[in-house]
Design a protein around this motif. Structure first.
Motif: not given
Length: 116
Positions: A70-71, A89-92, A95-99, A114-115
């Motif tokens: 996000t940052a 794409a977002y996790g359960e 939160r954003l997981t990739n874009i 997101q690592k």
């Protein structure tokens, strides 16, 4: 200090299932990497994703990971980067997981993850 990024993998537009499998086997053999089959791609280690079907990027994509996605997105927007929101794409937890970034870079799309 800005966001730190690490290479996750290179996605190679292999041009079909047989070519993706052939390429993953070759890369695995050359660089002593384990080969595995995925739903949409063949993999050689964690470095190479040989895609059976076309995806973003003429030649494929470059995947980068960061500790705070996000940052990192906010930082890149501040630098004038735009994103393809249809690829987010977002996790359960929501939160954003990739874009993917908009556009191509020497024929490659870039997406950030997101690592874990």
């Amino acid at each position: 200090m800005g966001s730190q990024f690490e290479l996750e993998h290179i996605g190679i537009a292999a041009g079909g299932g047989e070519e993706a499998e052939r390429l993953s086997l070759l890369l695995g053999r050359l660089f002593n990497l384990p080969v595995r089959h995925g739903k949409k791609s063949e993999f050689a280690g964690g470095y190479f994703e040989c895609m059976r079907l076309p995806g973003p990027g003429t030649h494929g994509h470059i995947a980068l990971r960061t500790l705070d996605l996000t940052a990192a997105v906010a930082e890149l927007v501040g630098k004038g980067v735009s994103f393809d929101l249809s690829t987010a794409a977002y996790g359960e937890d929501g939160r954003l997981t990739n874009i993917y970034l908009n556009g191509e870079f020497a024929g490659f799309a870039i997406h950030i993850l997101q690592k874990e």
